[in-house]
Design a protein around this motif. Structure first.
Motif, PDB file in Angstrom:
ATOM      1  N   LEU A  28       0.826  -1.204   0.000  1.00 42.10           N
ATOM      2  CA  LEU A  28       0.000   0.000   0.000  1.00 42.10           C
ATOM      3  C   LEU A  28       0.863   1.258   0.000  1.00 42.10           C
ATOM      4  O   LEU A  28       0.573   2.219  -0.715  1.00 42.10           O
ATOM      5  CB  LEU A  28      -0.954   0.003   1.194  1.00 42.10           C
ATOM      6  N   ASP A  29       1.934   1.264   0.798  1.00 36.83           N
ATOM      7  CA  ASP A  29       2.836   2.426   0.821  1.00 36.83           C
ATOM      8  C   ASP A  29       3.463   2.648  -0.547  1.00 36.83           C
ATOM      9  O   ASP A  29       3.553   3.782  -1.023  1.00 36.83           O
ATOM     10  CB  ASP A  29       3.941   2.235   1.868  1.00 36.83           C
ATOM     11  N   GLU A  30       3.898   1.571  -1.190  1.00 31.17           N
ATOM     12  CA  GLU A  30       4.511   1.679  -2.518  1.00 31.17           C
ATOM     13  C   GLU A  30       3.502   2.206  -3.537  1.00 31.17           C
ATOM     14  O   GLU A  30       3.824   3.063  -4.365  1.00 31.17           O
ATOM     15  CB  GLU A  30       5.047   0.315  -2.957  1.00 31.17           C
ATOM     16  N   LEU A  31       2.256   1.711  -3.480  1.00 31.06           N
ATOM     17  CA  LEU A  31       1.224   2.171  -4.411  1.00 31.06           C
ATOM     18  C   LEU A  31       0.850   3.622  -4.153  1.00 31.06           C
ATOM     19  O   LEU A  31       0.671   4.404  -5.098  1.00 31.06           O
ATOM     20  CB  LEU A  31      -0.009   1.270  -4.318  1.00 31.06           C
ATOM     21  N   ARG A  32       0.713   3.999  -2.883  1.00 32.52           N
ATOM     22  CA  ARG A  32       0.400   5.398  -2.557  1.00 32.52           C
ATOM     23  C   ARG A  32       1.464   6.330  -3.120  1.00 32.52           C
ATOM     24  O   ARG A  32       1.158   7.376  -3.704  1.00 32.52           O
ATOM     25  CB  ARG A  32       0.294   5.579  -1.044  1.00 32.52           C
ATOM     26  N   ASN A  37       3.102  10.533  -6.551  1.00 36.15           N
ATOM     27  CA  ASN A  37       4.275  11.208  -7.096  1.00 36.15           C
ATOM     28  C   ASN A  37       4.543  10.965  -8.571  1.00 36.15           C
ATOM     29  O   ASN A  37       5.375  11.652  -9.149  1.00 36.15           O
ATOM     30  CB  ASN A  37       5.511  10.825  -6.280  1.00 36.15           C
ATOM     31  N   HIS A  38       3.859   9.983  -9.157  1.00 35.72           N
ATOM     32  CA  HIS A  38       4.128   9.721 -10.564  1.00 35.72           C
ATOM     33  C   HIS A  38       2.848   9.533 -11.390  1.00 35.72           C
ATOM     34  O   HIS A  38       2.601  10.291 -12.315  1.00 35.72           O
ATOM     35  CB  HIS A  38       5.023   8.477 -10.708  1.00 35.72           C
ATOM     36  N   ILE A  39       2.054   8.532 -11.060  1.00 29.54           N
ATOM     37  CA  ILE A  39       0.935   8.130 -11.917  1.00 29.54           C
ATOM     38  C   ILE A  39      -0.067   9.258 -12.127  1.00 29.54           C
ATOM     39  O   ILE A  39      -0.493   9.510 -13.253  1.00 29.54           O
ATOM     40  CB  ILE A  39       0.252   6.869 -11.357  1.00 29.54           C
ATOM     41  N   ARG A  40      -0.425   9.967 -11.082  1.00 25.28           N
ATOM     42  CA  ARG A  40      -1.457  11.008 -11.222  1.00 25.28           C
ATOM     43  C   ARG A  40      -1.018  12.170 -12.100  1.00 25.28           C
ATOM     44  O   ARG A  40      -1.842  12.967 -12.544  1.00 25.28           O
ATOM     45  CB  ARG A  40      -1.940  11.496  -9.865  1.00 25.28           C
ATOM     46  N   PHE A  71      -3.116   4.956 -20.634  1.00 25.36           N
ATOM     47  CA  PHE A  71      -2.767   3.980 -19.602  1.00 25.36           C
ATOM     48  C   PHE A  71      -1.559   3.147 -20.040  1.00 25.36           C
ATOM     49  O   PHE A  71      -0.616   2.949 -19.265  1.00 25.36           O
ATOM     50  CB  PHE A  71      -3.963   3.062 -19.303  1.00 25.36           C
ATOM     51  N   MET A  72      -1.566   2.676 -21.274  1.00 23.02           N
ATOM     52  CA  MET A  72      -0.470   1.846 -21.761  1.00 23.02           C
ATOM     53  C   MET A  72       0.844   2.633 -21.810  1.00 23.02           C
ATOM     54  O   MET A  72       1.908   2.093 -21.483  1.00 23.02           O
ATOM     55  CB  MET A  72      -0.804   1.269 -23.137  1.00 23.02           C
ATOM     56  N   ALA A  73       0.797   3.904 -22.166  1.00 27.53           N
ATOM     57  CA  ALA A  73       2.011   4.735 -22.190  1.00 27.53           C
ATOM     58  C   ALA A  73       2.579   4.869 -20.776  1.00 27.53           C
ATOM     59  O   ALA A  73       3.803   4.805 -20.583  1.00 27.53           O
ATOM     60  CB  ALA A  73       1.700   6.110 -22.780  1.00 27.53           C
ATOM     61  N   MET A  74       1.716   5.051 -19.775  1.00 29.08           N
ATOM     62  CA  MET A  74       2.184   5.132 -18.397  1.00 29.08           C
ATOM     63  C   MET A  74       2.857   3.825 -17.994  1.00 29.08           C
ATOM     64  O   MET A  74       3.935   3.814 -17.413  1.00 29.08           O
ATOM     65  CB  MET A  74       0.999   5.452 -17.475  1.00 29.08           C
ATOM     66  N   LEU A  75       2.225   2.686 -18.323  1.00 29.97           N
ATOM     67  CA  LEU A  75       2.783   1.383 -17.943  1.00 29.97           C
ATOM     68  C   LEU A  75       4.142   1.125 -18.577  1.00 29.97           C
ATOM     69  O   LEU A  75       5.012   0.506 -17.960  1.00 29.97           O
ATOM     70  CB  LEU A  75       1.846   0.254 -18.395  1.00 29.97           C
ATOM     71  N   ARG A  76       4.332   1.581 -19.795  1.00 30.90           N
ATOM     72  CA  ARG A  76       5.552   1.276 -20.548  1.00 30.90           C
ATOM     73  C   ARG A  76       6.700   2.234 -20.262  1.00 30.90           C
ATOM     74  O   ARG A  76       7.819   2.006 -20.723  1.00 30.90           O
ATOM     75  CB  ARG A  76       5.241   1.274 -22.038  1.00 30.90           C
ATOM     76  N   GLY A  77       6.438   3.276 -19.502  1.00 34.98           N
ATOM     77  CA  GLY A  77       7.499   4.238 -19.199  1.00 34.98           C
ATOM     78  C   GLY A  77       8.558   3.647 -18.282  1.00 34.98           C
ATOM     79  O   GLY A  77       8.304   2.696 -17.539  1.00 34.98           O
ATOM     80  N   PRO A  78       9.786   4.178 -18.318  1.00 37.66           N
ATOM     81  CA  PRO A  78      10.870   3.620 -17.516  1.00 37.66           C
ATOM     82  C   PRO A  78      10.605   3.674 -16.017  1.00 37.66           C
ATOM     83  O   PRO A  78      11.008   2.768 -15.286  1.00 37.66           O
ATOM     84  CB  PRO A  78      12.083   4.468 -17.902  1.00 37.66           C
ATOM     85  N   ASP A  79       9.923   4.715 -15.542  1.00 42.29           N
ATOM     86  CA  ASP A  79       9.622   4.812 -14.115  1.00 42.29           C
ATOM     87  C   ASP A  79       8.741   3.659 -13.664  1.00 42.29           C
ATOM     88  O   ASP A  79       8.996   3.032 -12.634  1.00 42.29           O
ATOM     89  CB  ASP A  79       8.957   6.159 -13.800  1.00 42.29           C
ATOM     90  N   MET A  80       7.703   3.358 -14.431  1.00 40.57           N
ATOM     91  CA  MET A  80       6.788   2.283 -14.027  1.00 40.57           C
ATOM     92  C   MET A  80       7.421   0.912 -14.179  1.00 40.57           C
ATOM     93  O   MET A  80       7.131   0.009 -13.403  1.00 40.57           O
ATOM     94  CB  MET A  80       5.474   2.358 -14.802  1.00 40.57           C
ATOM     95  N   ARG A  81       8.292   0.729 -15.133  1.00 34.76           N
ATOM     96  CA  ARG A  81       8.959  -0.567 -15.255  1.00 34.76           C
ATOM     97  C   ARG A  81       9.794  -0.837 -14.002  1.00 34.76           C
ATOM     98  O   ARG A  81       9.794  -1.951 -13.473  1.00 34.76           O
ATOM     99  CB  ARG A  81       9.805  -0.617 -16.527  1.00 34.76           C
TER     100      ARG A  81
END
Length: 107
Positions: A28-32, A37-40, A71-81
């Motif tokens: 939960l901490d990691e998702l928050r 800080n990134h996804i939103r 959504f797919m662009a967010m998932l494929r970005g280096p930060d999300m990987r």
């Protein structure tokens, strides 16, 4: 604003995570942190909500996006990987699934 309605022009993604009670709060901490800080801040993000079951063995992330491509662009970005590798260390697995809202009901 998170709003669930079939006439909204959004894509809904529900991601479920299998965890143990001992790793639930860490996940939960990691998702928050990821959402705050990134996804939103990513193009097309509308809203998100985190849910945890009473046994603390499942976490669900309900998010809304303007388009599937956003959504797919967010998932494929280096930060999300990089974040996905950390998420895998905290859970037995997770799966994002895109849905269309078929209908809603309220009292």
């Amino acid at each position: 604003m998170l709003e669930i309605a079939p006439d909204r022009d959004v894509q809904t993604v529900i991601t479920t995570f299998e965890v143990t009670p001992g790793t639930c709060d860490d996940l939960l901490d990691e998702l928050r942190e990821a959402v705050a800080n990134h996804i939103r801040h990513q193009r097309g993000f509308v809203a998100a909500a985190l849910h945890v079951n009473d046994a603390r063995t499942r976490v669900a992330n309900y998010s809304q996006w303007r388009t599937r491509e956003d959504f797919m662009a967010m998932l494929r970005g280096p930060d999300m990987r990089a974040r996905h590798r950390r998420l895998h260390d905290l859970c037995r697995g997770f799966e994002p699934v895109m849905y269309e809202i078929a209908d809603t009901f309220s009292k």
